[in-house]
Design an enzyme around this catalytic site. Sequence first.
Site, PDB file in Angstrom:
ATOM      1  N   CYS A 108       4.151 -10.720  12.286  1.00 28.61           N
ATOM      2  CA  CYS A 108       4.593 -11.251  13.571  1.00 28.61           C
ATOM      3  C   CYS A 108       4.698 -10.356  14.367  1.00 28.61           C
ATOM      4  O   CYS A 108       4.400  -9.304  14.535  1.00 28.61           O
ATOM      5  CB  CYS A 108       6.199 -11.208  13.365  1.00 28.61           C
ATOM      6  SG  CYS A 108       6.361 -12.819  12.057  1.00 28.61           S
TER       7      CYS A 108
ATOM      8  N   ARG B 165      -1.345  -8.932  11.888  1.00 28.27           N
ATOM      9  CA  ARG B 165       0.633  -8.441  11.930  1.00 28.27           C
ATOM     10  C   ARG B 165       0.951  -9.940  11.037  1.00 28.27           C
ATOM     11  O   ARG B 165       2.197  -9.748  10.738  1.00 28.27           O
ATOM     12  CB  ARG B 165       1.186  -8.496  12.852  1.00 28.27           C
ATOM     13  CG  ARG B 165       0.582  -6.897  13.740  1.00 28.27           C
ATOM     14  CD  ARG B 165       0.903  -7.186  14.995  1.00 28.27           C
ATOM     15  NE  ARG B 165       1.288  -5.637  15.761  1.00 28.27           N
ATOM     16  CZ  ARG B 165       2.205  -4.694  15.348  1.00 28.27           C
ATOM     17  NH1 ARG B 165       3.448  -5.551  14.513  1.00 28.27           N
ATOM     18  NH2 ARG B 165       2.534  -3.399  16.131  1.00 28.27           N
TER      19      ARG B 165
ATOM     20  N   TRP C 109       4.147 -13.939  10.584  1.00 30.65           N
ATOM     21  CA  TRP C 109       4.266 -14.024   8.979  1.00 30.65           C
ATOM     22  C   TRP C 109       5.561 -14.494   8.371  1.00 30.65           C
ATOM     23  O   TRP C 109       6.856 -13.765   8.576  1.00 30.65           O
ATOM     24  CB  TRP C 109       4.099 -12.577   8.704  1.00 30.65           C
ATOM     25  CG  TRP C 109       3.817 -12.205   7.061  1.00 30.65           C
ATOM     26  CD1 TRP C 109       2.992 -12.282   6.070  1.00 30.65           C
ATOM     27  CD2 TRP C 109       4.893 -11.434   6.348  1.00 30.65           C
ATOM     28  NE1 TRP C 109       2.974 -11.686   5.461  1.00 30.65           N
ATOM     29  CE2 TRP C 109       4.461 -11.970   4.920  1.00 30.65           C
ATOM     30  CE3 TRP C 109       6.428 -11.265   6.354  1.00 30.65           C
ATOM     31  CZ2 TRP C 109       5.036 -11.176   3.682  1.00 30.65           C
ATOM     32  CZ3 TRP C 109       7.024 -11.267   5.314  1.00 30.65           C
ATOM     33  CH2 TRP C 109       6.372 -10.455   3.300  1.00 30.65           C
TER      34      TRP C 109
ATOM     35  N   ASN D  40      10.198 -10.830  16.676  1.00 30.04           N
ATOM     36  CA  ASN D  40       9.759 -10.359  14.980  1.00 30.04           C
ATOM     37  C   ASN D  40      10.742  -9.328  14.623  1.00 30.04           C
ATOM     38  O   ASN D  40      11.263  -9.140  15.146  1.00 30.04           O
ATOM     39  CB  ASN D  40       8.503  -9.627  15.932  1.00 30.04           C
ATOM     40  CG  ASN D  40       7.741  -8.559  14.042  1.00 30.04           C
ATOM     41  OD1 ASN D  40       8.201  -8.919  13.156  1.00 30.04           O
ATOM     42  ND2 ASN D  40       7.131  -7.615  14.657  1.00 30.04           N
ATOM     43  N   GLY D  41      11.361 -10.051  13.126  1.00 32.01           N
ATOM     44  CA  GLY D  41      12.321  -9.218  12.276  1.00 32.01           C
ATOM     45  C   GLY D  41      12.741 -10.447  11.807  1.00 32.01           C
ATOM     46  O   GLY D  41      12.722 -11.495  11.885  1.00 32.01           O
TER      47      GLY D  41
ATOM     48  N   GLU E 107      -4.530   3.459  -6.441  1.00 26.64           N
ATOM     49  CA  GLU E 107      -4.818   3.167  -5.336  1.00 26.64           C
ATOM     50  C   GLU E 107      -5.987   1.807  -5.616  1.00 26.64           C
ATOM     51  O   GLU E 107      -5.595   1.042  -4.485  1.00 26.64           O
ATOM     52  CB  GLU E 107      -4.709   4.370  -3.919  1.00 26.64           C
ATOM     53  CG  GLU E 107      -5.526   4.480  -3.007  1.00 26.64           C
ATOM     54  CD  GLU E 107      -5.224   2.844  -2.653  1.00 26.64           C
ATOM     55  OE1 GLU E 107      -3.851   2.518  -2.329  1.00 26.64           O
ATOM     56  OE2 GLU E 107      -5.621   1.939  -1.012  1.00 26.64           O
TER      57      GLU E 107
ATOM     58  N   LYS F 213      -6.334  -2.052  -4.370  1.00 28.53           N
ATOM     59  CA  LYS F 213      -7.326  -2.802  -3.190  1.00 28.53           C
ATOM     60  C   LYS F 213      -7.901  -3.810  -3.997  1.00 28.53           C
ATOM     61  O   LYS F 213      -7.377  -4.495  -3.198  1.00 28.53           O
ATOM     62  CB  LYS F 213      -8.287  -1.714  -3.146  1.00 28.53           C
ATOM     63  CG  LYS F 213      -8.447  -1.345  -1.361  1.00 28.53           C
ATOM     64  CD  LYS F 213      -7.652  -0.025  -0.534  1.00 28.53           C
ATOM     65  CE  LYS F 213      -6.739  -0.655  -0.366  1.00 28.53           C
ATOM     66  NZ  LYS F 213      -5.809   0.211   0.179  1.00 28.53           N
TER      67      LYS F 213
ATOM     68  N   GLU G 189      -4.647  -6.571  -3.672  1.00 28.35           N
ATOM     69  CA  GLU G 189      -4.497  -7.225  -2.618  1.00 28.35           C
ATOM     70  C   GLU G 189      -5.665  -8.317  -1.780  1.00 28.35           C
ATOM     71  O   GLU G 189      -5.057  -9.171  -0.969  1.00 28.35           O
ATOM     72  CB  GLU G 189      -3.588  -5.963  -1.505  1.00 28.35           C
ATOM     73  CG  GLU G 189      -5.159  -5.044  -1.448  1.00 28.35           C
ATOM     74  CD  GLU G 189      -4.355  -4.544   0.124  1.00 28.35           C
ATOM     75  OE1 GLU G 189      -5.074  -3.229  -0.051  1.00 28.35           O
ATOM     76  OE2 GLU G 189      -3.112  -4.713   0.965  1.00 28.35           O
TER      77      GLU G 189
ATOM     78  N   HIS H 288      -0.086   3.631 -25.272  1.00 31.36           N
ATOM     79  CA  HIS H 288       1.300   3.796 -26.561  1.00 31.36           C
ATOM     80  C   HIS H 288       1.746   2.318 -25.407  1.00 31.36           C
ATOM     81  O   HIS H 288       2.778   1.638 -25.324  1.00 31.36           O
ATOM     82  CB  HIS H 288       1.516   4.585 -25.019  1.00 31.36           C
ATOM     83  CG  HIS H 288       1.289   6.250 -25.985  1.00 31.36           C
ATOM     84  ND1 HIS H 288       2.392   6.482 -26.767  1.00 31.36           N
ATOM     85  CD2 HIS H 288       0.301   6.861 -24.510  1.00 31.36           C
ATOM     86  CE1 HIS H 288       1.721   7.861 -27.083  1.00 31.36           C
ATOM     87  NE2 HIS H 288       0.950   7.956 -25.942  1.00 31.36           N
TER      88      HIS H 288
ATOM     89  N   LYS I   1      -0.428  -6.511   8.112  1.00 30.40           N
ATOM     90  CA  LYS I   1      -0.379  -4.919   7.522  1.00 30.40           C
ATOM     91  C   LYS I   1       0.260  -4.299   8.082  1.00 30.40           C
ATOM     92  O   LYS I   1       0.608  -3.286   7.438  1.00 30.40           O
ATOM     93  CB  LYS I   1      -1.455  -5.032   9.493  1.00 30.40           C
ATOM     94  CG  LYS I   1      -2.411  -3.788   9.430  1.00 30.40           C
ATOM     95  CD  LYS I   1      -3.625  -3.808   8.667  1.00 30.40           C
ATOM     96  CE  LYS I   1      -3.628  -1.859   8.594  1.00 30.40           C
ATOM     97  NZ  LYS I   1      -4.120  -0.933   7.043  1.00 30.40           N
TER      98      LYS I   1
END
Length: 604
Positions: free
Chosen positions: A2, A27, A74, A100-101, A480, A484, A487, A503, A599
């Site tokens: 947000c 955001r 968000w 925001n929160g 990583e 990438k 996502e 295994h 982000k």
Amino acid sequence: MCGIVGVVGNKNATDILMQGLEKLEYRGYDSAGIYVSEGASKGRLIKSVGRIADLRSKLGIDVAGSTGIGHTRWATHGPASESNAHPHTSETARFVLVHNGVIENYLQIKEEYLSAHTFRGQTDTEIAVHLVGQFVEEGLSVLEAFKKALHIIEGSYAFALVDSENPDTIYVAKNKSPLLIGVGDGYNMVCSDAMAMIRETSEFMEIHDKELVVLTKDSISVSDYDGNALERETYTAELDLSDIGKGTYPYYMLKEIDEQPTVMRKLISAYTDEAGQITVDDAIVKAVQNADRIYILAAGTSYHAGFASKDFLEKLTDTPVELGISSEWGYNMPLLSKNPLFIMISQSGETADSRQVLVKANEMGIPTLTVTNVPGSTLSREATHTMLLHAGPEIAVASTKAYTAQIATLAILAKAVGDANGNSKAAEFDLVRELSLVAQSIEATLSEKDLIKEKVEQLLETTRNAFYIGRGNDYYVAMEASLKLKEISYIQCEGFAAGELKHGTISLIEEGVPVLALISNNEVLASHTRGNIQEVSARGANVLTIVDEAIAREDDDIRVRTVHPFLSSIAMVIPTQLIAYYATLQRGLDVDKPRNLAKSVTVE
Ligand code: M6R
């Protein structure tokens, strides 16, 4: 998560809010809204599901006023819908609020104070603005009502509140969520980050947790929740408007991938002295020397950068390194060594999970170092020490240049500590030269974009899943690389230790499954990984190899120019960033703003 923006004063609020929201969109981007006051009790509330562009298309040309607040969301409580989009209003619609929160006790508040109220959506935020409205109805002034609400509300928040009857003031408060004041001439602003205000001002004022700020066009008063006035200096940010633009690039991610050679060179210049030697603040070097164990805490890509740095940190500082996922450690701290040092890695410096660990570490008296891209960020302010990444703003949700800068910055730290300790490997490790070679290796890979694009288009066009495999540092890069790819392209991808496949997981390999193998310059590991490639090929996998050119074979797919083994993760990750980028483009998806993500993850 947000983004918030607000302005009061002599400016066109709609323009400022909309351009601020566009900058804050990374955001959160599932819905957005603005409230613009057109005078006492005359305001316009416009909301839209989707992107800021959708909100813009709903604005009339006549929305004018000089006070306003805006929000890009968000979703946490309630789906993305217009009724859940911010700004939210109080029962009588007199008060308008963005948040925001996460308000943790919103259900208790609803039950205890607001049982007679009617709510329009499902958000926790709506309860907060109703609460302020309720206290004003009961006879409190707006400021007293806001303070009373802040004493009751528990959780994380950045709030901006407007009283539509007196729209010459914005009331602001924060706890655990980022918020910054922008100082103007005849106007003042509030925003989740500096980037969204930089067009208007480069002068800012920090707000700390549990502080309340009353903003008018020419005054800023900061106090604690009990009304005690606080002094706060302003500071000038070094951000440049051009740093936050896309330039001629179609996506921020590609721009940020391309910036990596420059970032390597910036890091060299930021951390070398006049004699061209690596230099790090003495206090930071001492903090590492005093530690009997380094604990790296981070999330997502930053966590992977920690893994990629473990080997050289241990070898150069002679100190064991342990990794922890912030969201796990915040509430399940394991048994620690006697003299721990916590290194928090965070591009944004605002990740709530990492901050929770930092809060605990501070309570326990543990020395901390934050490695971050954002000076003045919460994790920087609250840690004992900070090292900056000098990577410039990273806007694409998928982190690229921050990852490579994090590894390079930790290499700088390891080298400085090793030199101070007289470590022989550090003495042999000419990091300034090696980072220059890394920059050249990255450039060489970037010049192969067409080849990489072609390989990706053949390999990943329709697949639903894929594997990255590697050993040693290549395994950490595989972790990583797979994050990438998944996502942004939504291809389900696992990063696997190549030897571990047999295994269990090898049962997932069937005809056509893409397996991307990473082989950097270590003969022994390379030969074992080659063996694992045979095993998956025999079961029908479509293999793509990414190999250090010094040991590459004729039929390898992508070659990476050799760098020092300590820094191989930086060189090896570059093709994987491009692979994720092109796979996403091929699927026609938004590279910079993948679904469900944001982000800066400022909720736990
Ligand atoms: O700002 P931080 O480095 O603390 O963020 C941590 C993660 O949320 C972040 O690295 C995330 O995994 C990336 N967006 C992945 O590309």
